[in-house]
Design an enzyme around this catalytic site. Structure first.
Site, PDB file in Angstrom:
ATOM      1  N   GLY A   9      48.543   3.632 -41.257  1.00  0.00           N
ATOM      2  CA  GLY A   9      49.308   3.890 -42.244  1.00  0.00           C
ATOM      3  C   GLY A   9      49.541   5.170 -42.474  1.00  0.00           C
ATOM      4  O   GLY A   9      48.786   6.028 -42.534  1.00  0.00           O
ATOM      5  N   SER A  58      50.110  -3.340 -44.442  1.00  0.00           N
ATOM      6  CA  SER A  58      51.182  -2.794 -45.325  1.00  0.00           C
ATOM      7  C   SER A  58      50.724  -3.039 -47.019  1.00  0.00           C
ATOM      8  O   SER A  58      49.913  -4.094 -47.129  1.00  0.00           O
ATOM      9  CB  SER A  58      52.593  -3.460 -45.118  1.00  0.00           C
ATOM     10  OG  SER A  58      52.353  -4.828 -44.867  1.00  0.00           O
ATOM     11  N   ASN A 107      44.016 -11.015 -38.281  1.00  0.00           N
ATOM     12  CA  ASN A 107      44.846 -10.604 -39.304  1.00  0.00           C
ATOM     13  C   ASN A 107      44.456 -11.358 -40.688  1.00  0.00           C
ATOM     14  O   ASN A 107      44.764 -12.496 -40.647  1.00  0.00           O
ATOM     15  CB  ASN A 107      46.299 -10.684 -39.025  1.00  0.00           C
ATOM     16  CG  ASN A 107      47.256  -9.888 -39.909  1.00  0.00           C
ATOM     17  OD1 ASN A 107      46.600  -9.658 -41.215  1.00  0.00           O
ATOM     18  ND2 ASN A 107      48.532  -9.808 -39.499  1.00  0.00           N
ATOM     19  N   LYS A 165      52.019  -9.134 -31.525  1.00  0.00           N
ATOM     20  CA  LYS A 165      52.167  -9.538 -32.793  1.00  0.00           C
ATOM     21  C   LYS A 165      51.294 -10.637 -33.103  1.00  0.00           C
ATOM     22  O   LYS A 165      50.713 -11.397 -32.361  1.00  0.00           O
ATOM     23  CB  LYS A 165      53.699 -10.289 -32.552  1.00  0.00           C
ATOM     24  CG  LYS A 165      54.286 -10.763 -34.093  1.00  0.00           C
ATOM     25  CD  LYS A 165      54.494  -9.841 -35.014  1.00  0.00           C
ATOM     26  CE  LYS A 165      54.783 -10.698 -36.173  1.00  0.00           C
ATOM     27  NZ  LYS A 165      54.711  -9.970 -37.329  1.00  0.00           N
ATOM     28  N   LYS A 198      41.986  -7.031 -39.395  1.00  0.00           N
ATOM     29  CA  LYS A 198      43.100  -6.402 -39.984  1.00  0.00           C
ATOM     30  C   LYS A 198      42.703  -6.475 -41.460  1.00  0.00           C
ATOM     31  O   LYS A 198      42.924  -7.705 -41.952  1.00  0.00           O
ATOM     32  CB  LYS A 198      44.414  -6.682 -39.321  1.00  0.00           C
ATOM     33  CG  LYS A 198      45.447  -5.769 -40.346  1.00  0.00           C
ATOM     34  CD  LYS A 198      45.838  -4.639 -39.492  1.00  0.00           C
ATOM     35  CE  LYS A 198      46.991  -3.647 -39.828  1.00  0.00           C
ATOM     36  NZ  LYS A 198      48.237  -4.251 -39.132  1.00  0.00           N
ATOM     37  N   CYS A 217      48.408 -10.513 -44.028  1.00  0.00           N
ATOM     38  CA  CYS A 217      49.740 -10.706 -43.987  1.00  0.00           C
ATOM     39  C   CYS A 217      50.165 -10.923 -45.413  1.00  0.00           C
ATOM     40  O   CYS A 217      49.935 -12.096 -45.771  1.00  0.00           O
ATOM     41  CB  CYS A 217      50.282 -11.771 -42.804  1.00  0.00           C
ATOM     42  SG  CYS A 217      51.970 -12.036 -43.233  1.00  0.00           S
ATOM     43  N   MET A 233      58.686  -9.980 -43.252  1.00  0.00           N
ATOM     44  CA  MET A 233      59.056 -10.566 -41.999  1.00  0.00           C
ATOM     45  C   MET A 233      58.706 -12.061 -41.952  1.00  0.00           C
ATOM     46  O   MET A 233      59.342 -12.874 -41.533  1.00  0.00           O
ATOM     47  CB  MET A 233      58.354  -9.950 -40.787  1.00  0.00           C
ATOM     48  CG  MET A 233      58.584  -8.364 -40.552  1.00  0.00           C
ATOM     49  SD  MET A 233      60.439  -7.972 -40.170  1.00  0.00           S
ATOM     50  CE  MET A 233      60.519  -8.841 -38.699  1.00  0.00           C
ATOM     51  N   GLY A 234      57.545 -12.355 -42.661  1.00  0.00           N
ATOM     52  CA  GLY A 234      56.960 -13.821 -42.590  1.00  0.00           C
ATOM     53  C   GLY A 234      56.465 -14.392 -41.204  1.00  0.00           C
ATOM     54  O   GLY A 234      56.516 -15.559 -40.986  1.00  0.00           O
ATOM     55  N   LEU A 235      55.765 -13.612 -40.553  1.00  0.00           N
ATOM     56  CA  LEU A 235      55.033 -13.723 -39.164  1.00  0.00           C
ATOM     57  C   LEU A 235      56.070 -14.383 -37.998  1.00  0.00           C
ATOM     58  O   LEU A 235      55.545 -15.496 -37.672  1.00  0.00           O
ATOM     59  CB  LEU A 235      53.952 -14.705 -39.690  1.00  0.00           C
ATOM     60  CG  LEU A 235      52.837 -13.925 -40.314  1.00  0.00           C
ATOM     61  CD1 LEU A 235      51.814 -15.092 -40.490  1.00  0.00           C
ATOM     62  CD2 LEU A 235      52.094 -13.053 -39.306  1.00  0.00           C
ATOM     63  N   GLY A 268      55.010   3.412 -43.856  1.00  0.00           N
ATOM     64  CA  GLY A 268      55.500   4.716 -43.653  1.00  0.00           C
ATOM     65  C   GLY A 268      54.789   5.727 -44.672  1.00  0.00           C
ATOM     66  O   GLY A 268      53.568   5.491 -45.324  1.00  0.00           O
TER      67      GLY A 268
HETATM   68  C1  DHB Z   1      53.591  -9.484 -41.473  1.00  0.00           C
HETATM   69  C2  DHB Z   1      53.606  -8.480 -42.166  1.00  0.00           C
HETATM   70  C3  DHB Z   1      52.745  -7.751 -42.122  1.00  0.00           C
HETATM   71  O1  DHB Z   1      52.409  -6.525 -42.800  1.00  0.00           O
HETATM   72  C4  DHB Z   1      51.470  -8.170 -41.379  1.00  0.00           C
HETATM   73  O2  DHB Z   1      50.325  -7.472 -41.275  1.00  0.00           O
HETATM   74  C5  DHB Z   1      51.430  -9.316 -40.395  1.00  0.00           C
HETATM   75  C6  DHB Z   1      52.554  -9.927 -40.283  1.00  0.00           C
HETATM   76  C7  DHB Z   1      54.822 -10.594 -41.260  1.00  0.00           C
HETATM   77  O3  DHB Z   1      55.398 -10.633 -42.451  1.00  0.00           O
HETATM   78  O4  DHB Z   1      55.251 -10.970 -40.525  1.00  0.00           O
END
Ligand code: DHB
Length: 315
Positions: free
Chosen positions: A249, A194, A127, A45, A164, A130, A73-75, A221
């Site tokens: 993806g 995403s 990354n 992660k 990423k 995000c 999600m917000g990491l 998805g």
């Molecule tokens: C989160 C979402 C993502 O698509 C990503 O690449 C990294 C983090 C997230 O919200 O945690």
């Protein structure tokens, strides 16, 4: 099929891995990918300097069709020390990629300095995309900032780094990002993250499905397959050959993996459908891919990788 693939100093015996964020927050989850039949690598992660709880729930939604998702999600993550300890001190079965992120340029640089000082010599993924932290733009949509950041990173960093990327939707943007990335000794790019800031509505309640950000979230998805393939293809046609590609993806079947290979992917990662099916998905996808190779009499990955044909080319 011989799936043997190399990125920088890392060797892979299978093509598939978990996409960032899926099944990779805790050691318990990471170990399930390490031991999943058919898996070729493990992605951790994306880690910030300090651990984060992430956004409020609900923050992840699977469509009723079981092939698509939206998330904000917000990491949520346990912090860089946790994942660094995992890659340095656990008995790892598979090549493991350490994913890092930061809420500021300084945090990213501090994370990379810490990793370098630890002596970790494996692959690292930065990354740059995000989409879910309120108030924080996706870095890789800002070309000057991306160039400046990579310049600062490579002023000290000697490790094996991939980035990423978010999806791009304009040919001029493919040109622009590839020109920047080609200036640096990157090991690979991972395309795509995403598709940011979609919106899903619950038809029963007429309300959004996610709590954070008013319901806006990153799409994953089957719905993002065409965008993912376009990004892998466009980048493969523009990046120098030393920069490998992880295709991400829209993978729900072996055919989707095959299509990523045609576009030039070296490895392929699975996000939404892994969350839906669990780690048994890797063997299913590899079996489906094997069936396609058998039907088409393909004996080597070289016959497929990057071999997509245009309609104005000979068959
Ligand atoms: C989160 C979402 C993502 O698509 C990503 O690449 C990294 C983090 C997230 O919200 O945690």
């Amino acid at each position: 099929m011989n799936y043997s693939t190399t990125i920088a100093n890392e060797h892979f015996d299978h093509l598939l891995l978990n996409a960032g964020g899926i099944f990779c927050e805790s050691v318990d989850q990471l170990e399930k990918i390490q031991h999943a039949p058919g898996a070729g690598a493990v992605m951790t992660k994306s880690a910030t300097a300090e651990k984060r709880a992430g956004n409020p729930n609900p923050r992840y939604f699977t469509y009723p069709d079981h092939h698509n998702t939206i998330n904000a999600m917000g990491l949520p993550n346990l912090g860089i020390d946790y994942y660094l300890d995992y890659v340095l001190h656990h008995q790892l079965t598979l090549p493991t990629i350490l994913s890092v992120v930061g809420l500021s340029e300084e945090e990213i640089l501090a994370n990379l300095k810490k990793i370098q000082a630890s002596g970790y010599d494996g692959l690292i993924e930065l990354n740059l995309s995000c989409p879910n932290v309120p108030g924080k733009p996706q870095i890789a949509y800002d070309f000057d900032t991306t160039d400046h950041l990579l310049d600062r990173i490579y002023s000290f960093f000697t490790g094996h780094l991939g980035v990423k990327l978010p999806p791009y939707f304009d040919m001029a943007h493919f040109d622009r990002i590839a020109k920047i990335l080609n200036q640096y000794p990157l090991a690979y790019v991972n395309a795509v993250n995403s598709v940011g800031n979609g919106l899903v509505i619950d038809p029963e309640t007429d309300r959004v499905v996610l709590m954070a950000k008013g319901g806006f979230g990153g799409l994953g998805g089957a719905q993002i397959k065409a965008t993912a393939l376009a990004n892998v293809r466009a980048l493969r046609l523009r990046l120098k050959p030393e920069i490998k590609i992880i295709g991400t993806g829209g993978v729900t079947t072996g055919r989707d993996v095959y299509d990523h290979l045609l576009c030039g992917a070296d490895l392929v990662s699975v996000g939404s459908q892994l969350a839906i099916e669990g780690p048994s998905i890797f063997q299913r996808l590899e079996d489906e891919l094997e069936a396609i190779f058998a039907e088409k009499h393909i004996e080597s990955l070289d016959q497929v990788r990057g071999k997509l044909k245009r309609l104005d080319e000979a068959e």
